[in-house]
Design an enzyme around this catalytic site. Structure first.
Site, mmCIF file in Angstrom:
data_model
loop_
_atom_site.group_PDB
_atom_site.id
_atom_site.type_symbol
_atom_site.label_atom_id
_atom_site.label_comp_id
_atom_site.label_asym_id
_atom_site.label_seq_id
_atom_site.Cartn_x
_atom_site.Cartn_y
_atom_site.Cartn_z
ATOM 1 N N ASP A 93 -6.786 -3.919 -0.108
ATOM 2 C CA ASP A 93 -7.239 -2.639 -0.885
ATOM 3 C C ASP A 93 -6.040 -1.568 -1.099
ATOM 4 O OD1 ASP A 93 -7.261 -1.542 1.602
ATOM 5 O OD2 ASP A 93 -9.241 -1.105 1.876
ATOM 6 N N ARG B 263 0.980 -1.159 0.037
ATOM 7 C CA ARG B 263 -0.012 0.109 -0.049
ATOM 8 C C ARG B 263 0.828 1.214 0.153
ATOM 9 N NH1 ARG B 263 -2.067 0.822 6.261
ATOM 10 N NH2 ARG B 263 -0.449 -0.522 7.010
ATOM 11 N N ASP C 26 11.259 -6.955 7.284
ATOM 12 C CA ASP C 26 10.870 -6.292 6.235
ATOM 13 C C ASP C 26 10.607 -4.817 7.012
ATOM 14 O OD1 ASP C 26 8.707 -7.992 7.278
ATOM 15 O OD2 ASP C 26 7.656 -6.313 6.423
ATOM 16 N N ASN C 27 10.653 -4.769 8.118
ATOM 17 C CA ASN C 27 10.454 -3.310 8.962
ATOM 18 C C ASN C 27 11.781 -2.884 9.535
ATOM 19 O OD1 ASN C 27 7.762 -3.376 8.369
ATOM 20 N ND2 ASN C 27 7.173 -4.321 10.055
ATOM 21 N N ARG D 122 15.096 -2.000 2.964
ATOM 22 C CA ARG D 122 14.837 -2.949 4.106
ATOM 23 C C ARG D 122 15.873 -3.914 4.120
ATOM 24 N NH1 ARG D 122 9.248 -1.740 4.907
ATOM 25 N NH2 ARG D 122 8.845 0.050 3.626
#
Length: 488
Positions: free
Chosen positions: A125, A93, A252-253, A183
C-alpha cells in the site's frame, strides 16, 4: 527565519533520464497533524519551529500538496536481499519531493516515506505506520548526535487513516533528508539489464555532485569506487564501535555516500553479544552484529561488479581491496579512544580481551564503557561499580589489573582520560524498550510527549542528564520479548 514559502526547490535527480525513476504523486491522507520534529534537521533547511507547524507545510509533508519547484519522483533500483538478487525494487513507499539548497550551499533532498503507492510498491500500500516511523525518526537523529553518518529525519506527520499490518494501525509519514538517496542497487539494476550507458550516466551524476574532487580525473570511476569503499569502511567502524545493528544490510540499503540508510529492524546492543540478530525475520543470522563488516565488504563487491562496465575486473578489485585494512584501522582507533588508550600496539589486545569478557558475562555494552570512564588506575582501587557488572569477578580483576598497569605506564591522568572517554562513550542510546514505551503511548493514547522527550535526550547522548538517569539503566526483563522485523 524564512517560512516554507521561501524555500527554493530543485530536483537534480529528476534531471536524469526517465529510466532512473517514475514521476509520481503522493496519495493524500485525511486530516494530517504534526507528531514531532527535529529542530536540528529544520536548521538544515533554514526553517524554525513556527514554519514546521504551518498548516500548509504539514499538508505538504503529508503528501497532500506540492510546493513550487518540487518534482516528485520514485527512484528505481534493484538489490541483493539476504544474498539473493531481486531484479527490481525501487521506492515502494518513498517519494523524493525535490532538493533544497541552504544558506551554507548544502543540498538536501527531501523525501517522504509512507506517501502511498508507487510503480515499485509490489502489491503493497506504500504506507508507513506510526510505530516504524517513530523508530526511524528517533534513530536517525540519535545516530547523527552520536557522530555517525546517517540520513536525517525532519519530522513525522500522522493521520488517523487506518493501515493494516498484523493489526489495524494508524498511518504516518517520515520526512527524510539526505544529500542523496542513491544506493548500490541503483547501479545494480542496470548492470543486470546489460545497460552500460545508464551506469555511466549515474556514475557521472554522482561524481560531479558528491565527489567533485574526482570529476577532473581522466578516469574517475576506479577512484569513485575506492572512495565509496572507504566511506563504507568508516561507517562500519562507527556501527561496530557504538554497538549498532542495522538488521537489513541488503545492497539496496547501502548508501553511495556511506550513510546509514533505511532504518527498519535495527537495534543497539544491550548485553554484549557478538552474534546479536536484531531482525526477527533474519532466521539465518546473515546480518548478525559481528557479520556486518564482512557483509558490507560483500556488498561492495556487488557494487564493484555493477561498475565493471566502466573499468576492468582487475581495476575494480584493486579499487576495493583496501576495505578490510581501512575498516580494521578505523575500528581499532575508535575502540582505543573508547577505552582511553592510544591506538595500535598491545592496547588492541586489551580491548579485544575486554570484549570477550563482556560476551562471556553478558555485560551491558554501553553501561560498561560509560563506567569505564571512571576507572581508577591506582594500585589499590576496587572499581566496584564496574566490577559488579561481571559474574566472573576474578576474570574482571585480572583484566582490570592489566588495564590499570597499562594506564599507569602510559602516564595518563585519570581525570583527563575520563573526560576524553565520556566524549566518545554515550550514556544514552535508543534502546528498544525505550522506543517501545514511546510507541505505545503514541499509538494507544495519542500522547507524543515521550517521543519528544526521547528525541531531546538523544540529541545529547554523551552528556550527563540527571533528570534522565533512568533512561541509562539496563533494560527491564520484559524488553527481551520485543521482536522487530522487516514489517512496516
Amino acid at each position: 527565519m524564512p517560512s516554507h514559502r521561501d524555500l527554493t526547490f530543485d530536483n537534480g535527480f529528476a534531471t536524469l533520464p526517465d529510466a532512473f525513476y517514475s514521476r509520481v504523486q503522493a496519495t493524500p491522507v485525511p486530516d494530517p497533524y504534526l507528531v514531532c520534529h527535529s529542530p536540528d534537521a529544520l536548521d538544515l533547511l533554514g526553517l524554525d519551529a513556527d514554519a514546521i507547524r504551518h498548516p500548509e507545510l504539514i499538508e505538504t509533508l503529508a503528501g497532500n500538496r506540492v510546493l513550487p519547484g518540487m518534482e516528485p519522483v520514485a527512484a528505481l533500483y534493484a538489490g541483493h536481499q539476504f544474498g539473493h538478487y531481486v531484479p527490481q525494487l525501487g521506492d515502494g513507499r518513498a517519494i523524493l519531493l525535490g532538493e533544497v539548497r541552504n544558506a551554507a550551499g548544502e543540498g538536501w533532498e527531501v523525501q517522504l516515506k509512507g506517501a502511498g503507492r508507487t510503480p515499485y510498491s509490489r502489491g503493497g500500500d506504500g504506507r508507513a505506520v506510526l510505530r516504524s516511523s517513530i523508530r526511524e525518526f528517533l534513530c536517525s537523529e540519535a545516530m547523527h548526535a552520536l557522530g555517525i553518518p546517517t540520513t536525517r529525519a525532519l519530522c513525522i506527520v500522522g493521520s488517523d487513516r487506518p493501515v493494516y499490518r498484523e493489526d489495524e494501525e494508524t498511518a504516518a509519514l517520515v520526512t527524510r533528508l539526505a544529500p542523496s538517496f542513491v544506493r548500490f542497487g541503483s547501479f545494480e539494476v542496470f548492470y543486470y539489464r546489460n545497460q552500460v550507458e545508464p551506469i555511466k550516466h549515474l556514475a557521472d551524476y554522482v561524481i560531479v555532485r558528491y565527489y567533485p574532487e574526482l570529476a577532473g580525473l581522466s578516469d574517475p570511476y576506479p577512484e569513485f569506487l575506492h572512495h565509496v569503499a572507504l566511506r563504507t569502511a568508516n561507517l562500519m567502524a562507527h556501527w561496530q564501535a557504538v554497538g549498532f545493528s542495522h538488521g537489513v544490510m541488503n545492497t539496496d540499503n547501502m548508501s553511495i555516500l556511506g550513510l546509514t540508510l533505511d532504518y527498519g529492524p535495527f537495534g543497539f546492543l544491550d548485553a554484549f553479544d557478538p552474534g546479536y540478530v536484531c531482525n526477527h525475520s533474519d532466521t539465518g543470522g546473515r546480518y548478525a552484529f559481528d557479520q556486518q563488516p564482512d557483509v558490507a565488504a560483500w556488498n561492495i563487491t556487488k557494487l564493484a561488479q555493477a561498475l565493471v562496465p566502466l573499468m576492468s575486473v582487475e581495476t575494480a578489485s584493486q579499487a576495493i581491496n583496501e576495505y578490510p585494512q581501512a575498516f580494521g584501522k578505523a575500528y581499532l582507533e575508535r575502540m582505543a579512544a573508547k577505552f582511553g588508550l592510544p591506538p595500535g600496539g598491545d592496547t588492541s589486545g586489551l580491548v579485544m580481551d575486554a570484549l570477550q569478557l563482556l560476551a562471556q558475562n553478558r555485560v551491558d555494552y554501553t553501561i560498561f564503557l560509560r563506567r569505564l570512564c571512571d576507572f581508577d588506575s591506582t594500585i589499590d582501587a576496587s572499581n566496584t561499580p564496574l566490577r559488579d557488572l561481571f559474574l566472573d569477578r576474578a576474570a574482571f580483576d585480572a583484566w582490570a589489573a592489566r588495564y590499570a598497569a597499562a594506564l599507569r605506564q602510559l602516564g595518563f591522568n585519570d581525570t583527563t582520560r575520563g573526560q576524553a572517554m565520556r566524549a566518545v562513550n554515550p550514556k544514552y542510546i535508543l534502546r528498544n524498550h525505550l522506543a517501545e514505551i514511546a510507541i505505545r503511548r503514541a499509538a494507544d493514547e495519542r500522547d507524543y510527549g515521550e517521543v519528544n522527550r526521547l528525541h531531546t535526550l538523544l540529541t545529547r547522548p554523551f552528556d550527563t542528564q540527571p533528570e534522565y538517569e533512568a533512561y541509562a539503566a539496563e533494560p527491564p526483563d520484559w524488553a527481551r520479548k520485543i521482536e522487530v522485523s522487516c514489517s512496516s
